[in-house]
Enzyme design. Structure first.
Site, PDB file in Angstrom:
ATOM      1  N   VAL A 108      -5.002 -89.040 -30.204  1.00  9.02           N
ATOM      2  CA  VAL A 108      -4.682 -89.126 -28.779  1.00  9.02           C
ATOM      3  C   VAL A 108      -5.327 -87.935 -28.093  1.00  9.02           C
ATOM      4  CG1 VAL A 108      -2.855 -89.211 -27.044  1.00  9.02           C
ATOM      5  CG2 VAL A 108      -2.480 -90.256 -29.290  1.00  9.02           C
ATOM      6  N   CYS A 109      -5.940 -88.188 -26.951  1.00  7.99           N
ATOM      7  CA  CYS A 109      -6.524 -87.127 -26.125  1.00  7.99           C
ATOM      8  C   CYS A 109      -7.547 -86.336 -26.939  1.00  7.99           C
ATOM      9  CB  CYS A 109      -5.400 -86.251 -25.568  1.00  7.99           C
ATOM     10  SG  CYS A 109      -5.848 -85.210 -24.165  1.00  7.99           S
TER      11      CYS A 109
END
Length: 224
Positions: A108-109
């Site tokens: 994520v990210c």
């Protein structure tokens, strides 16, 4: 008194936690994936024990990464400044070793940059936070502007809140679409934001510049 039934574990999910990580990158997917039938969600950190997220939220009793040798699913969250992890050979070696055992390896990210530094994105399409999307090229990946990108068994999600979308999509693959939708309903994930401004393409130059300024003035900046 009869013994308590033990929950059968058929799905081992490991989250990498570390100092300075962005809490929602991990907690959003945790709320989805930890609720899957038969799932055991566990937290590993470089040294075990306590870690503090970038906003000061603390998590105790993380297992040392050395204690976890395999997983069905690995999830690597991002951080305001992920650069220390990109230079930590011990963590990168562990990510590579766990990836060799997984059914799915996810991020994520800016967690995508950790996967990239571990050599897992070479020649693959991937996404990350919009502010550092081009940094994926340093890891021989092709940057894609998307909420999530699936490349073989690797799934990368864009910034922060995109992790919830990715986790629901992954839940459908790990279980089935009905279970994934039931989990979505259980956590009442029905986004209706007050502003339609969740991506740079939807924004104005003024808001984009303000957002960059907010990122730059935060305790830590997105890594590169």
């Amino acid at each position: 008194m009869p013994p308590r039934a033990t929950r059968e574990v058929s799905l081992d999910i490991v989250f990498l936690f570390y100092d300075g990580m962005t809490a929602l990158d991990a907690i959003g997917p945790w709320e989805v994936l930890s609720r899957l039938p038969g799932a055991r969600a566990r937290v590993a950190s470089p040294n075990g024990g306590r870690i503090a997220a970038d906003t000061g939220l603390a998590f105790d009793r993380c297992a040392p990464i050395a204690d976890l040798q395999r997983a069905d699913v690995l999830l690597v969250p991002g951080a305001g400044d992920v650069r220390p992890l990109l230079q930590d050979a011990r963590v990168l070696d562990w990510v590579r070793a766990i990836d060799a055992t997984t059914r799915w390896t996810t991020s994520v990210c800016t967690g995508a940059l950790v996967l990239g530094a571990a050599g897992l994105l070479r020649g693959k399409r991937a996404t990350t936070h919009w502010a550092v999307l081009d940094s994926l090229r340093k890891h021989a990946a092709t940057p894609v502007t998307a909420r999530m990108v699936e490349a073989g068994k690797i799934i990368t999600a864009a910034g922060v809140s995109a992790g919830i979308d990715m986790a629901l999509a992954l839940a459908a693959r790990l279980a089935d679409p009905i279970t994934a939708q039931a989990l979505q309903l259980a956590i009442e994930y029905d986004p209706q934001p007050p502003f339609d401004n969740g991506a740079p393409a939807k924004s104005t130059l003024e808001i984009l510049n303000r957002s960059r300024a907010l990122l730059a003035s935060a305790p830590a900046r997105p890594g590169s």
